[in-house]
Enzyme design. Structure first.
Site, PDB file in Angstrom:
ATOM      1  N   ARG A 135      -0.769  12.321 -36.774  1.00 54.57           N
ATOM      2  CA  ARG A 135      -1.572  11.469 -37.658  1.00 54.57           C
ATOM      3  C   ARG A 135      -2.369  10.484 -36.792  1.00 54.57           C
ATOM      4  O   ARG A 135      -3.530  10.231 -37.042  1.00 54.57           O
ATOM      5  CB  ARG A 135      -0.667  10.741 -38.650  1.00 54.57           C
ATOM      6  CG  ARG A 135      -0.313  11.550 -39.895  1.00 54.57           C
ATOM      7  CD  ARG A 135       0.289  12.919 -39.598  1.00 54.57           C
ATOM      8  NE  ARG A 135       0.725  13.614 -40.781  1.00 54.57           N
ATOM      9  CZ  ARG A 135       1.983  13.654 -41.225  1.00 54.57           C
ATOM     10  NH1 ARG A 135       2.959  13.051 -40.548  1.00 54.57           N
ATOM     11  NH2 ARG A 135       2.287  14.311 -42.324  1.00 54.57           N
ATOM     12  N   ASP A 184       0.419  19.098 -37.199  1.00 57.48           N
ATOM     13  CA  ASP A 184       0.397  18.739 -38.622  1.00 57.48           C
ATOM     14  C   ASP A 184      -1.010  18.954 -39.179  1.00 57.48           C
ATOM     15  O   ASP A 184      -1.916  19.387 -38.459  1.00 57.48           O
ATOM     16  CB  ASP A 184       0.871  17.279 -38.832  1.00 57.48           C
ATOM     17  CG  ASP A 184       1.665  17.147 -40.130  1.00 57.48           C
ATOM     18  OD1 ASP A 184       1.138  17.548 -41.182  1.00 57.48           O
ATOM     19  OD2 ASP A 184       2.809  16.671 -40.094  1.00 57.48           O
ATOM     20  N   HIS A 220       2.251  22.003 -43.577  1.00 63.61           N
ATOM     21  CA  HIS A 220       1.725  21.063 -42.576  1.00 63.61           C
ATOM     22  C   HIS A 220       0.945  21.812 -41.485  1.00 63.61           C
ATOM     23  O   HIS A 220       1.056  21.481 -40.303  1.00 63.61           O
ATOM     24  CB  HIS A 220       2.871  20.247 -41.958  1.00 63.61           C
ATOM     25  CG  HIS A 220       3.458  19.239 -42.908  1.00 63.61           C
ATOM     26  ND1 HIS A 220       2.898  18.004 -43.120  1.00 63.61           N
ATOM     27  CD2 HIS A 220       4.539  19.308 -43.726  1.00 63.61           C
ATOM     28  CE1 HIS A 220       3.619  17.333 -44.018  1.00 63.61           C
ATOM     29  NE2 HIS A 220       4.629  18.117 -44.414  1.00 63.61           N
ATOM     30  N   ASP A 263       9.558  21.278 -43.811  1.00 59.08           N
ATOM     31  CA  ASP A 263       9.504  20.285 -44.895  1.00 59.08           C
ATOM     32  C   ASP A 263       8.250  20.475 -45.735  1.00 59.08           C
ATOM     33  O   ASP A 263       7.257  21.048 -45.288  1.00 59.08           O
ATOM     34  CB  ASP A 263       9.518  18.861 -44.303  1.00 59.08           C
ATOM     35  CG  ASP A 263       8.345  18.621 -43.370  1.00 59.08           C
ATOM     36  OD1 ASP A 263       7.989  19.554 -42.620  1.00 59.08           O
ATOM     37  OD2 ASP A 263       7.776  17.515 -43.387  1.00 59.08           O
ATOM     38  N   GLU A 264       8.306  19.949 -46.948  1.00 58.23           N
ATOM     39  CA  GLU A 264       7.125  19.774 -47.802  1.00 58.23           C
ATOM     40  C   GLU A 264       6.163  20.968 -47.748  1.00 58.23           C
ATOM     41  O   GLU A 264       5.009  20.810 -47.358  1.00 58.23           O
ATOM     42  CB  GLU A 264       6.394  18.490 -47.376  1.00 58.23           C
ATOM     43  CG  GLU A 264       7.270  17.249 -47.524  1.00 58.23           C
ATOM     44  CD  GLU A 264       6.616  15.989 -47.011  1.00 58.23           C
ATOM     45  OE1 GLU A 264       6.793  14.935 -47.625  1.00 58.23           O
ATOM     46  OE2 GLU A 264       5.919  16.030 -45.959  1.00 58.23           O
ATOM     47  N   TRP A 311      16.573  13.835 -44.327  1.00 58.81           N
ATOM     48  CA  TRP A 311      15.603  12.737 -44.225  1.00 58.81           C
ATOM     49  C   TRP A 311      15.365  11.954 -45.506  1.00 58.81           C
ATOM     50  O   TRP A 311      15.122  10.744 -45.445  1.00 58.81           O
ATOM     51  CB  TRP A 311      14.272  13.233 -43.642  1.00 58.81           C
ATOM     52  CG  TRP A 311      13.491  14.203 -44.478  1.00 58.81           C
ATOM     53  CD1 TRP A 311      13.647  15.557 -44.508  1.00 58.81           C
ATOM     54  CD2 TRP A 311      12.413  13.908 -45.371  1.00 58.81           C
ATOM     55  NE1 TRP A 311      12.745  16.123 -45.360  1.00 58.81           N
ATOM     56  CE2 TRP A 311      11.966  15.142 -45.909  1.00 58.81           C
ATOM     57  CE3 TRP A 311      11.779  12.734 -45.769  1.00 58.81           C
ATOM     58  CZ2 TRP A 311      10.916  15.221 -46.827  1.00 58.81           C
ATOM     59  CZ3 TRP A 311      10.732  12.814 -46.673  1.00 58.81           C
ATOM     60  CH2 TRP A 311      10.317  14.042 -47.193  1.00 58.81           C
ATOM     61  N   TYR A 366      13.315   5.501 -41.282  1.00 57.77           N
ATOM     62  CA  TYR A 366      11.863   5.699 -41.316  1.00 57.77           C
ATOM     63  C   TYR A 366      11.149   4.405 -40.931  1.00 57.77           C
ATOM     64  O   TYR A 366      10.955   3.510 -41.734  1.00 57.77           O
ATOM     65  CB  TYR A 366      11.434   6.230 -42.687  1.00 57.77           C
ATOM     66  CG  TYR A 366      11.429   7.753 -42.735  1.00 57.77           C
ATOM     67  CD1 TYR A 366      12.384   8.485 -42.012  1.00 57.77           C
ATOM     68  CD2 TYR A 366      10.468   8.460 -43.446  1.00 57.77           C
ATOM     69  CE1 TYR A 366      12.377   9.860 -42.021  1.00 57.77           C
ATOM     70  CE2 TYR A 366      10.451   9.845 -43.466  1.00 57.77           C
ATOM     71  CZ  TYR A 366      11.420  10.546 -42.750  1.00 57.77           C
ATOM     72  OH  TYR A 366      11.409  11.917 -42.754  1.00 57.77           O
ATOM     73  N   ASP A 388       8.177   3.894 -40.281  1.00 53.56           N
ATOM     74  CA  ASP A 388       6.819   3.671 -40.793  1.00 53.56           C
ATOM     75  C   ASP A 388       6.866   2.743 -42.000  1.00 53.56           C
ATOM     76  O   ASP A 388       5.828   2.259 -42.452  1.00 53.56           O
ATOM     77  CB  ASP A 388       6.125   4.997 -41.151  1.00 53.56           C
ATOM     78  CG  ASP A 388       6.944   5.876 -42.070  1.00 53.56           C
ATOM     79  OD1 ASP A 388       8.190   5.778 -42.063  1.00 53.56           O
ATOM     80  OD2 ASP A 388       6.341   6.673 -42.803  1.00 53.56           O
ATOM     81  N   TRP A 398       6.623   7.797 -38.106  1.00 51.95           N
ATOM     82  CA  TRP A 398       5.460   8.499 -38.665  1.00 51.95           C
ATOM     83  C   TRP A 398       4.256   7.576 -38.553  1.00 51.95           C
ATOM     84  O   TRP A 398       4.386   6.360 -38.737  1.00 51.95           O
ATOM     85  CB  TRP A 398       5.733   8.874 -40.126  1.00 51.95           C
ATOM     86  CG  TRP A 398       6.937   9.749 -40.285  1.00 51.95           C
ATOM     87  CD1 TRP A 398       8.146   9.390 -40.797  1.00 51.95           C
ATOM     88  CD2 TRP A 398       7.058  11.125 -39.897  1.00 51.95           C
ATOM     89  NE1 TRP A 398       9.016  10.453 -40.758  1.00 51.95           N
ATOM     90  CE2 TRP A 398       8.374  11.529 -40.216  1.00 51.95           C
ATOM     91  CE3 TRP A 398       6.193  12.052 -39.321  1.00 51.95           C
ATOM     92  CZ2 TRP A 398       8.840  12.828 -39.969  1.00 51.95           C
ATOM     93  CZ3 TRP A 398       6.659  13.339 -39.087  1.00 51.95           C
ATOM     94  CH2 TRP A 398       7.959  13.715 -39.412  1.00 51.95           C
ATOM     95  N   THR A 399       3.095   8.152 -38.280  1.00 50.29           N
ATOM     96  CA  THR A 399       1.998   7.268 -37.853  1.00 50.29           C
ATOM     97  C   THR A 399       0.752   7.294 -38.740  1.00 50.29           C
ATOM     98  O   THR A 399      -0.325   6.920 -38.276  1.00 50.29           O
ATOM     99  CB  THR A 399       1.588   7.601 -36.397  1.00 50.29           C
ATOM    100  OG1 THR A 399       1.202   8.987 -36.344  1.00 50.29           O
ATOM    101  CG2 THR A 399       2.720   7.348 -35.421  1.00 50.29           C
ATOM    102  N   GLU A 400       0.895   7.703 -39.999  1.00 56.23           N
ATOM    103  CA  GLU A 400      -0.293   7.697 -40.862  1.00 56.23           C
ATOM    104  C   GLU A 400      -1.019   6.345 -40.802  1.00 56.23           C
ATOM    105  O   GLU A 400      -2.238   6.283 -40.698  1.00 56.23           O
ATOM    106  CB  GLU A 400       0.111   7.959 -42.324  1.00 56.23           C
ATOM    107  CG  GLU A 400       0.411   9.399 -42.655  1.00 56.23           C
ATOM    108  CD  GLU A 400       1.883   9.739 -42.512  1.00 56.23           C
ATOM    109  OE1 GLU A 400       2.594   9.059 -41.739  1.00 56.23           O
ATOM    110  OE2 GLU A 400       2.337  10.701 -43.166  1.00 56.23           O
TER     111      GLU A 400
HETATM  112  C1  ACM Z   1       9.251  14.341 -43.628  1.00 62.76           C
HETATM  113  O1  ACM Z   1       9.246  13.113 -43.684  1.00 62.76           O
HETATM  114  N1  ACM Z   1       8.383  15.056 -44.327  1.00 62.76           N
HETATM  115  C2  ACM Z   1      10.200  15.049 -42.781  1.00 62.76           C
END
Ligand code: ACM
Ligand code: ZN
Length: 545
Positions: free
Chosen positions: A170, A199, A269, A332-333, A405, A430, A432, A483-485
């Site tokens: 990100r 990603d 992703h 994930d996701e 997570w 987390y 972030d 996480w760096t969004e």
């Molecule tokens: C995640 O935060 N989607 C692993």
């Protein structure tokens, strides 16, 4: 006057004038993070001025290098010695001590360090440094009046896996920033650096067979503005690590007893890869590297030959590059909306005989199939896999690890079922998420139900709660995630990391009965904030947790 200053003045008097006189000295309970397994105080001090550094000829090369570097900090040369019970620092091999374990015996005339591995020697040195004034981390000369309190320490970690995950997709952070993190991870005895390398918003690892991944996939045409998901700034943004860069990171990490675990997040992703090679998608695109945050519905099509060729080629290069026994394969996701409409995916589902049931749709089972196939492929390369909690139902073969997570609950279920687990629940791990509810906190992710992750939230995690005794062995450890969004500068990145990483060090290392939030606060105030200043790290200084 701070405790540190009073300590320095006292030591000055102690070492310069009375030598071995016992006085009020630095309280190791203040300076040691993570706190060791056992610590026994004794009378007196060991004065470091003029101390010799001797090591066991049986020690390995990496240990000797670490000892020599430590000695050099004192302007001394470490020497191989036959008699390791004489004055000064003596580093002995003790093969009975397990990897990462060490003992310290600090007497007025000598310091005896015992370890059975490079890790043990290295961590003993990290502990010794924490027992000295914070300036030992800097470039200023070591003080002639410095001393160590006499004590015995016997230490080993609670968990073998103590990780930090950095999302370099990100926002991209270069080799120097990653090395800066590695150095500090070692101070806190963290031993796994998980790099989230791919990603939707950027592909960050050079793959020789697929040059478009870095020509196309490493750059996006803009970055989302704040929380406005419909607008981006229109500025081209990107970057990537060459394989040479990654070798440099891996080597530096190894010297700091840290294993680098690469993550190739699949089959979701993957927009950056699809933008580079659209033939791997259900629709064929066109795709562009994503300029917004969130979860994209555009995922790899598992029914295309191009996808399998790509994944195998990429993972072969990754497996050859990283010595880690594990490769993180994401999972994930992964929305399956496109798979529901894709004739190729539907034909594959039919061919595999996958059907929907109460627990999982046929498409979700297709994802489980992909994860298992990839695990089998990586096994042929001598690698095991880690995946996010979503793939728990993939029935990974033995050796597969689940990273829990959203909370601890999937991890608890997995461990009870005999699957290895790394706990990274968002409410504690987390980073972030903002550190407090204060209005002056910088923009943050807002996952975790929009609650902050305070230092206390991070510190209070017990990865093993609720796991029956006979399943505890399946909790391999724990990991914090950056996480760096919403984190686009090194200053902001470091602010989010510190001091939560210091608190987290005890989650992974320290036995529950030795943890104390009050001690942690004092340690930060008296010593560790000073270390951050010396190492030029930004950090959050409020002790309001
Ligand atoms: C995640 O935060 N989607 C692993
Ligand atoms: Zn498809």
């Amino acid at each position: 006057m701070t405790r540190l200053h009073s300590f320095l003045i006292t030591v000055l008097a102690t070492c310069a004038i009375f030598t071995s006189n016992a006085q009020a000295l630095p309280d190791p309970d203040v300076t040691m993070l993570p706190y060791p397994q056992s610590l026994t105080h004794s009378e007196g001090v060991f004065c470091v001025d003029g101390a010799t550094f001797n090591y066991d000829k049986e020690l390995d090369k990496a240990s000797i290098k670490a000892i020599k570097q430590f000695a050099a900090r004192f302007g001394a040369k470490a020497k191989k010695a036959g008699d390791l019970q004489k004055g000064g620092f003596n580093f002995l091999l003790d093969s009975a001590l397990e990897t990462e374990a060490y003992t310290l015996d600090i007497n007025t005339d000598k310091v005896i360090v015992k370890a059975g591995s490079h890790e043990g020697v290295f961590y003993a040195i990290q502990t010794l440094k924490q027992l000295l004034p914070a300036e030992v981390y800097g470039k200023t000369p070591v003080g002639k009046d410095w001393a160590l309190n006499c004590m015995s320490v016997s230490d080993r970690p609670r968990y073998g896996y103590r990780g930090l995950n950095v999302d370099v997709c990100r926002h991209f952070y270069g080799v120097d920033q990653i090395k800066k993190f590695i150095y500090l991870m070692a101070v806190y005895k963290l031993n796994r650096l998980h790099l989230h390398l791919t990603d939707d918003q950027g592909w960050r690892i050079e793959i020789k067979k697929y040059p478009k991944l870095t020509k196309v996939g490493a750059y996006r045409e803009g970055t989302q503005i704040g929380k406005d998901f419909n607008n981006h700034d229109g500025k081209r943004y990107g970057g990537y690590y060459t394989q040479k860069d990654l070798k440099e990171i891996i080597q530096y990490a190894q010297e700091h007893c840290i294993t680098v675990i690469p993550e190739i997040d699949l089959p979701g992703h993957m927009v950056a890869a699809l933008a580079s090679y659209p033939e791997m998608g259900c629709t064929g695109g066109p795709y562009s590297v994503w300029t917004q945050w969130g979860v994209s519905e555009k995922v790899l099509c598992p029914a295309k030959n191009a996808t399998w060729t790509f994944l195998k080629d990429v993972l072969a290069e990754v497996a050859a590059l990283f010595p880690s026994e594990y490769i993180h394969i994401g999972g994930d996701e992964c929305p399956v909306k496109e798979w529901e409409k894709c004739p190729d995916c539907q034909a594959m589902i039919k061919e595999l005989g996958l059907t929907s049931d109460k627990e999982s749709s046929a498409e979700r089972k297709l994802q489980y199939h992909v994860m298992k196939e990839i695990q089998a492929y990586l096994k042929t390369k001598g690698k095991k896999v880690i995946g996010w909690q979503e793939i728990f139902k993939s029935n990974l073969d033995e050796g597969g690890v689940i990273m829990s997570w959203t909370s601890r609950s999937v991890g608890v279920r997995a461990a009870k079922a005999g699957t290895d687990v790394i706990m990274a629940p968002s409410f504690s791990c987390y980073l972030d998420c903002r550190q407090s509810n204060n209005t002056d906190e910088p923009l943050s992710c807002g996952s975790n139900g929009n609650r902050p992750v305070t230092v206390k939230n991070c510190y209070d995690l017990d990865p093993s709660t609720g796991i029956p005794a006979d399943k505890q062995k399946h909790i391999l450890g724990t990991e914090i995630c950056l996480w760096t969004e919403y984190i686009s500068t090194p200053e902001h990145l470091e602010y989010m990391l510190l001091p939560r990483m210091a608190a987290f060090s005890e989650v992974g290392w320290t036995e529950l009965e030795n943890k104390s939030l009050d001690r942690l606060k004092t340690a930060l105030k008296e010593q560790h904030f000073h270390i951050y200043e010396i190492l030029n790290f930004n950090y959050r200084s409020a002790l309001d947790f």
